[in-house]
Design a protein around this motif. Sequence first.
Motif, PDB file in Angstrom:
ATOM      1  N   ARG A   5      24.761  70.164 -28.198  1.00  0.00           N
ATOM      2  CA  ARG A   5      23.466  70.708 -27.779  1.00  0.00           C
ATOM      3  C   ARG A   5      23.650  71.903 -26.848  1.00  0.00           C
ATOM      4  O   ARG A   5      22.910  72.881 -26.935  1.00  0.00           O
ATOM      5  CB  ARG A   5      22.632  69.631 -27.082  1.00  0.00           C
ATOM      6  N   ILE A   6      24.631  71.834 -25.963  1.00  0.00           N
ATOM      7  CA  ILE A   6      24.894  72.960 -25.066  1.00  0.00           C
ATOM      8  C   ILE A   6      25.366  74.161 -25.875  1.00  0.00           C
ATOM      9  O   ILE A   6      24.890  75.275 -25.688  1.00  0.00           O
ATOM     10  CB  ILE A   6      25.909  72.572 -23.973  1.00  0.00           C
ATOM     11  N   ARG A   7      26.296  73.948 -26.791  1.00  0.00           N
ATOM     12  CA  ARG A   7      26.814  75.055 -27.608  1.00  0.00           C
ATOM     13  C   ARG A   7      25.708  75.704 -28.447  1.00  0.00           C
ATOM     14  O   ARG A   7      25.676  76.911 -28.629  1.00  0.00           O
ATOM     15  CB  ARG A   7      27.938  74.580 -28.521  1.00  0.00           C
ATOM     16  N   GLU A   8      24.799  74.895 -28.965  1.00  0.00           N
ATOM     17  CA  GLU A   8      23.721  75.422 -29.798  1.00  0.00           C
ATOM     18  C   GLU A   8      22.605  76.063 -28.970  1.00  0.00           C
ATOM     19  O   GLU A   8      21.946  76.983 -29.432  1.00  0.00           O
ATOM     20  CB  GLU A   8      23.129  74.311 -30.665  1.00  0.00           C
ATOM     21  N   GLY A   9      22.386  75.568 -27.756  1.00  0.00           N
ATOM     22  CA  GLY A   9      21.232  75.993 -26.977  1.00  0.00           C
ATOM     23  C   GLY A   9      21.483  77.051 -25.927  1.00  0.00           C
ATOM     24  O   GLY A   9      20.542  77.667 -25.427  1.00  0.00           O
ATOM     25  N   VAL A  10      22.746  77.276 -25.569  1.00  0.00           N
ATOM     26  CA  VAL A  10      23.083  78.304 -24.582  1.00  0.00           C
ATOM     27  C   VAL A  10      23.847  79.392 -25.329  1.00  0.00           C
ATOM     28  O   VAL A  10      24.917  79.144 -25.883  1.00  0.00           O
ATOM     29  CB  VAL A  10      23.928  77.741 -23.418  1.00  0.00           C
ATOM     30  N   GLU A  11      23.303  80.571 -25.327  1.00  0.00           N
ATOM     31  CA  GLU A  11      23.871  81.681 -26.085  1.00  0.00           C
ATOM     32  C   GLU A  11      25.279  82.061 -25.611  1.00  0.00           C
ATOM     33  O   GLU A  11      25.546  82.128 -24.418  1.00  0.00           O
ATOM     34  CB  GLU A  11      22.956  82.900 -25.930  1.00  0.00           C
ATOM     35  N   GLY A  12      26.169  82.286 -26.558  1.00  0.00           N
ATOM     36  CA  GLY A  12      27.483  82.841 -26.271  1.00  0.00           C
ATOM     37  C   GLY A  12      28.477  81.924 -25.590  1.00  0.00           C
ATOM     38  O   GLY A  12      29.463  82.394 -25.023  1.00  0.00           O
ATOM     39  N   VAL A  13      28.276  80.625 -25.657  1.00  0.00           N
ATOM     40  CA  VAL A  13      29.195  79.692 -24.999  1.00  0.00           C
ATOM     41  C   VAL A  13      30.596  79.843 -25.582  1.00  0.00           C
ATOM     42  O   VAL A  13      30.792  79.760 -26.789  1.00  0.00           O
ATOM     43  CB  VAL A  13      28.706  78.240 -25.133  1.00  0.00           C
ATOM     44  N   SER A  14      31.563  80.070 -24.700  1.00  0.00           N
ATOM     45  CA  SER A  14      32.943  80.204 -25.143  1.00  0.00           C
ATOM     46  C   SER A  14      33.796  78.994 -24.768  1.00  0.00           C
ATOM     47  O   SER A  14      34.876  78.801 -25.309  1.00  0.00           O
ATOM     48  CB  SER A  14      33.572  81.467 -24.557  1.00  0.00           C
ATOM     49  N   HIS A  15      33.295  78.184 -23.834  1.00  0.00           N
ATOM     50  CA  HIS A  15      34.055  77.021 -23.378  1.00  0.00           C
ATOM     51  C   HIS A  15      33.079  75.978 -22.842  1.00  0.00           C
ATOM     52  O   HIS A  15      32.181  76.312 -22.075  1.00  0.00           O
ATOM     53  CB  HIS A  15      35.026  77.443 -22.279  1.00  0.00           C
ATOM     54  N   VAL A  16      33.273  74.744 -23.257  1.00  0.00           N
ATOM     55  CA  VAL A  16      32.485  73.622 -22.726  1.00  0.00           C
ATOM     56  C   VAL A  16      33.416  72.439 -22.569  1.00  0.00           C
ATOM     57  O   VAL A  16      34.196  72.127 -23.470  1.00  0.00           O
ATOM     58  CB  VAL A  16      31.333  73.200 -23.675  1.00  0.00           C
ATOM     59  N   GLU A  17      33.346  71.806 -21.430  1.00  0.00           N
ATOM     60  CA  GLU A  17      34.037  70.527 -21.196  1.00  0.00           C
ATOM     61  C   GLU A  17      32.966  69.539 -20.781  1.00  0.00           C
ATOM     62  O   GLU A  17      32.218  69.806 -19.855  1.00  0.00           O
ATOM     63  CB  GLU A  17      35.033  70.640 -20.049  1.00  0.00           C
ATOM     64  N   VAL A  18      32.882  68.422 -21.465  1.00  0.00           N
ATOM     65  CA  VAL A  18      31.924  67.382 -21.100  1.00  0.00           C
ATOM     66  C   VAL A  18      32.700  66.089 -20.911  1.00  0.00           C
ATOM     67  O   VAL A  18      33.476  65.690 -21.777  1.00  0.00           O
ATOM     68  CB  VAL A  18      30.838  67.198 -22.185  1.00  0.00           C
ATOM     69  N   LYS A  19      32.471  65.451 -19.768  1.00  0.00           N
ATOM     70  CA  LYS A  19      33.124  64.171 -19.481  1.00  0.00           C
ATOM     71  C   LYS A  19      32.062  63.101 -19.300  1.00  0.00           C
ATOM     72  O   LYS A  19      31.085  63.301 -18.580  1.00  0.00           O
ATOM     73  CB  LYS A  19      33.950  64.261 -18.201  1.00  0.00           C
ATOM     74  N   ASP A  20      32.264  61.958 -19.948  1.00  0.00           N
ATOM     75  CA  ASP A  20      31.420  60.780 -19.750  1.00  0.00           C
ATOM     76  C   ASP A  20      31.986  60.067 -18.525  1.00  0.00           C
ATOM     77  O   ASP A  20      33.080  59.513 -18.574  1.00  0.00           O
ATOM     78  CB  ASP A  20      31.479  59.901 -20.993  1.00  0.00           C
TER      79      ASP A  20
END
Length: 82
Positions: A5-20
Amino acid sequence: TVEQRIREGVEGVSHVEVKDLTGTKDHYEAVIVSPVFEGKSRVNQQRMVFAALGELMSGPIHALTFKTYTPETWTAKSGGES
Protein backbone atom coordinates in the motif's frame (compact mmCIF):
# COMPACT_ATOMS: atom_id res chain seq x y z
CA THR A 1 0.05 -5.61 2.79
CA VAL A 2 1.36 -2.46 4.44
CA GLU A 3 4.46 -2.31 2.25
CA GLN A 4 2.46 -2.75 -0.94
CA ARG A 5 0.00 0.00 0.00
CA ILE A 6 2.86 2.39 0.75
CA ARG A 7 4.60 1.59 -2.54
CA GLU A 8 1.36 2.09 -4.49
CA GLY A 9 0.17 5.17 -2.61
CA VAL A 10 3.34 7.23 -2.14
CA GLU A 11 4.84 8.42 -5.40
CA GLY A 12 8.41 7.46 -6.27
CA VAL A 13 9.14 5.15 -3.34
CA SER A 14 12.61 3.70 -3.77
CA HIS A 15 12.94 1.91 -0.43
CA VAL A 16 10.50 0.61 2.18
CA GLU A 17 11.19 -1.44 5.28
CA VAL A 18 8.20 -2.61 7.29
CA LYS A 19 8.56 -4.54 10.54
CA ASP A 20 5.73 -6.27 12.41
CA LEU A 21 6.66 -5.32 15.97
CA THR A 22 4.45 -7.79 17.82
CA GLY A 23 3.80 -10.64 15.39
CA THR A 24 0.09 -9.81 15.46
CA LYS A 25 0.05 -7.87 12.16
CA ASP A 26 -1.36 -4.74 13.75
CA HIS A 27 1.69 -2.92 15.21
CA TYR A 28 4.25 -1.79 12.63
CA GLU A 29 7.38 0.24 12.23
CA ALA A 30 8.38 1.51 8.79
CA VAL A 31 11.11 3.38 6.94
CA ILE A 32 10.01 5.05 3.69
CA VAL A 33 12.27 6.72 1.11
CA SER A 34 10.82 8.88 -1.66
CA PRO A 35 11.77 12.10 -3.46
CA VAL A 36 8.17 13.27 -2.99
CA PHE A 37 9.01 14.08 0.65
CA GLU A 38 11.46 16.81 -0.45
CA GLY A 39 10.40 20.18 0.93
CA LYS A 40 7.35 18.78 2.72
CA SER A 41 6.78 19.28 6.44
CA ARG A 42 6.78 16.21 8.69
CA VAL A 43 3.02 16.61 9.09
CA ASN A 44 2.48 16.60 5.32
CA GLN A 45 4.76 13.58 4.93
CA GLN A 46 2.74 11.74 7.58
CA ARG A 47 -0.52 12.66 5.87
CA MET A 48 0.79 11.22 2.61
CA VAL A 49 1.62 7.89 4.26
CA PHE A 50 -1.68 7.75 6.15
CA ALA A 51 -3.56 8.50 2.92
CA ALA A 52 -1.73 5.65 1.18
CA LEU A 53 -2.78 3.25 3.93
CA GLY A 54 -6.36 4.51 3.91
CA GLU A 55 -8.86 2.33 5.73
CA LEU A 56 -6.10 0.11 7.14
CA MET A 57 -5.39 2.90 9.64
CA SER A 58 -8.90 2.72 11.11
CA GLY A 59 -9.05 -1.03 11.42
CA PRO A 60 -6.34 -3.62 10.85
CA ILE A 61 -3.44 -1.34 11.84
CA HIS A 62 -3.56 -0.48 15.50
CA ALA A 63 -0.18 1.28 15.71
CA LEU A 64 2.30 2.55 13.15
CA THR A 65 5.53 4.42 13.69
CA PHE A 66 7.55 5.46 10.69
CA LYS A 67 10.38 7.62 9.45
CA THR A 68 10.40 9.28 6.06
CA TYR A 69 13.48 10.21 4.07
CA THR A 70 14.32 11.71 0.72
CA PRO A 71 16.82 9.65 -1.29
CA GLU A 72 19.55 12.14 -0.37
CA THR A 73 18.88 12.06 3.38
CA TRP A 74 18.55 8.26 3.29
CA THR A 75 21.89 7.88 1.52
CA ALA A 76 23.55 10.18 4.03
CA LYS A 77 22.00 8.29 6.98
CA SER A 78 22.57 4.76 5.67
CA GLY A 79 26.00 5.32 4.21
CA GLY A 80 24.89 4.54 0.68
CA GLU A 81 22.76 1.45 1.37
CA SER A 82 19.39 1.17 -0.36
